[in-house]
Design an enzyme around this catalytic site. Structure first.
Site, short mmCIF file in Angstrom:
data_model
loop_
_atom_site.label_atom_id
_atom_site.label_comp_id
_atom_site.label_asym_id
_atom_site.label_seq_id
_atom_site.Cartn_x
_atom_site.Cartn_y
_atom_site.Cartn_z
N SER A 60 0.82 -1.21 0.00
CA SER A 60 0.00 0.00 0.00
C SER A 60 0.85 1.26 0.00
O SER A 60 0.42 2.30 -0.50
CB SER A 60 -0.93 0.01 1.22
OG SER A 60 -1.91 -0.99 1.07
N THR A 107 -1.52 4.50 3.20
CA THR A 107 -2.21 5.27 2.16
C THR A 107 -2.33 6.75 2.52
O THR A 107 -1.84 7.61 1.77
CB THR A 107 -3.59 4.66 1.83
OG1 THR A 107 -3.42 3.27 1.55
CG2 THR A 107 -4.22 5.36 0.64
ZN LIG Z 1 -2.37 -5.39 2.39
#
Ligand SMILES: [Zn+2]
Length: 441
Positions: free
Chosen positions: A104, A157
């Site tokens: 991510s 993120t």
């Molecule tokens: Zn993941």
């Protein structure tokens, strides 16, 4: 759905609501009609976007979306995210010294900076040099910014959009950067542990029964106090969030993630104290006050985390919550034709596919398909279900092939001005280019 704005009458109606009242039916017309073009792409030429709502279903690719569609809407229905008029596909590969498949951090760094990097990197290049982030640049360009997530607010993120770090695990330093450098106006999600020093449990007890490893661990001092000194209103529950009236809003609703990611029946839980849709409503309420426009990141983390645990039941719950947040965003965009809405996933997780229910099929090991005993080897993934197709007596199984991420491309759906830029098949860095053009250039 947006009536929570009535909680601050001193400010009157939010800008977008008054625009609706003043503009009447005019703003409800499709943007294409206003612009006099006939593309019918949900608002295109003639309306440059001013704001962007970017929604990440972490770990969400085509199979996750289709499983959720069958689960929630049935054969003839569609999810809110699938009803967006523009669609594309994005590839997600990282530039890691060892791995091909992204995590991510590298995925979000590509979105936030336009540069591919190594796994674990938070908006630094492959040599560790910090890169300008979309969240930071948008604020410098005069936009309001915000983030809402069911992960830690400092997880990979959101971190990539609002900070730089050579290591995604340094979440307390990432929180410090939010306060000192990029100053998002709205920060809502989990991760209180990273904002308070050891020994200060805060609103959520250390070492709770459901996860004894949780506990406050900031090495940067009391970052909640520092946020309050800077003018952030701090809230820890749904009531506090509903009553909040500040222009700067920090809400931390869990020690770590706002759910417990585990295999099915092993303490797994998806029941956030504030639903993602409500956090999204509040964030739009605050950010829409800025006449220069805004950037809002919305993330549902549990799609990925439940997929890591091959937990289809909870993954589908997370998809339901995510689509409810997309509905909130769509309602906003319907009244604000200057807003681009993008819904996508940073990578696939679980190697998921959808199959007919067949006890003779290959898997069993690790799986939880009814009537098929799970084998001892937990690392071998398997079939999960059966799950009912909504409104029918048909069912389907989810077949997981891994407990890790995969390199399958992820769908991108969008609506609003400039959304047509997102048709086609492109690398994840393309999303950066489209958003940068709107928010910064
Ligand atoms: Zn993941």
């Amino acid at each position: 759905m947006f009536t929570s704005t009535s909680g601050r009458p001193h400010r009157g109606l939010p800008l977008w609501a008054s625009a609706t009242l003043v503009g009447g039916f005019v703003v409800l017309l499709p943007a294409s009609a206003l612009a006099g073009d006939d593309h019918g792409f949900g608002g295109g030429h003639g309306h440059k976007a001013r704001s962007v709502i970017f929604v990440n279903g972490d770990g969400m690719a085509a199979a996750q979306r289709e499983a959720a569609r069958l689960d929630q809407e049935g054969f003839d229905g569609e999810l809110a995210m699938d009803a967006l008029p523009v669609a594309g596909l994005q590839t997600t590969d990282a530039r890691d010294p060892e791995d091909t498949v992204t995590d991510s951090a590298a995925g979000a760094s590509a979105w936030a900076t336009g540069v591919k990097t190594y796994n674990g990197a938070i908006s630094v290049d492959v040599d560790g040099n910090p890169l300008p982030t979309l969240g930071g640049e948008a604020r410098e360009a005069g936009k309001a910014t915000g983030l809402v997530t069911t992960a830690q607010v400092t997880d990979a993120t959101p971190a990539a959009f609002f900070s730089n770090s050579t290591d995604r695990s340094l979440q307390d330093d990432i929180a410090r950067q939010y306060l000192e450098d990029t100053r998002p106006s709205v920060i809502l999600g989990g991760g209180e542990d990273w904002w308070l020093p050891a020994g200060d449990p805060g609103a959520f007890p250390d070492q709770p029964e459901e996860d004894p490893e949780e506990g406050s661990r900031s090495t940067q001092g009391d970052l909640i106090a520092r946020a309050q000194e800077q003018g952030y209103e701090y809230v820890t529950d749904a009531e506090g969030l509903a009553a909040a009236e500040g222009d700067l809003l920090l809400g931390l609703f869990a020690n770590e993630e706002m759910f417990q990611q585990r295999p099915e029946g092993e303490g797994d839980q998806y029941d956030p104290v504030v639903p993602l849709a409500d956090m999204t409503t509040k964030a739009l309420d605050v950010l829409s006050q800025d006449r220069d426009g805004f950037f809002l990141l919305v993330e549902e983390e549990a799609v990925d985390e439940m997929a890591h645990n091959n937990n289809g039941t909870r993954m589908l719950e997370a998809m339901r919550a995510l689509d409810a947040a997309v509905e909130v965003a769509r309602a906003y965009v319907a009244e604000h034709p200057d807003t681009l809405l993008i819904v996508t996933g940073d990578h696939e997780c679980g190697g998921l596919t959808i199959e007919d229910v067949d006890p003779e099929d290959e898997s069993g090991p690790g799986g939880t398909l009814e009537g098929v005993p799970a084998a001892e080897d937990e690392t071998i993934s398997g079939e999960d279900g059966p799950f009912l197709v909504a409104g029918t007596d048909k069912d389907y199984a989810l077949d997981w092939t891994t407990t890790s991420h995969t390199g399958a491309p992820t769908p991108v759906t969008a609506e609003g001005p400039d959304s047509e830029e997102l048709t086609g098949y492109y690398p994840n860095t393309h999303l950066h280019e489209v958003m940068h053009e709107i928010l910064v250039d």
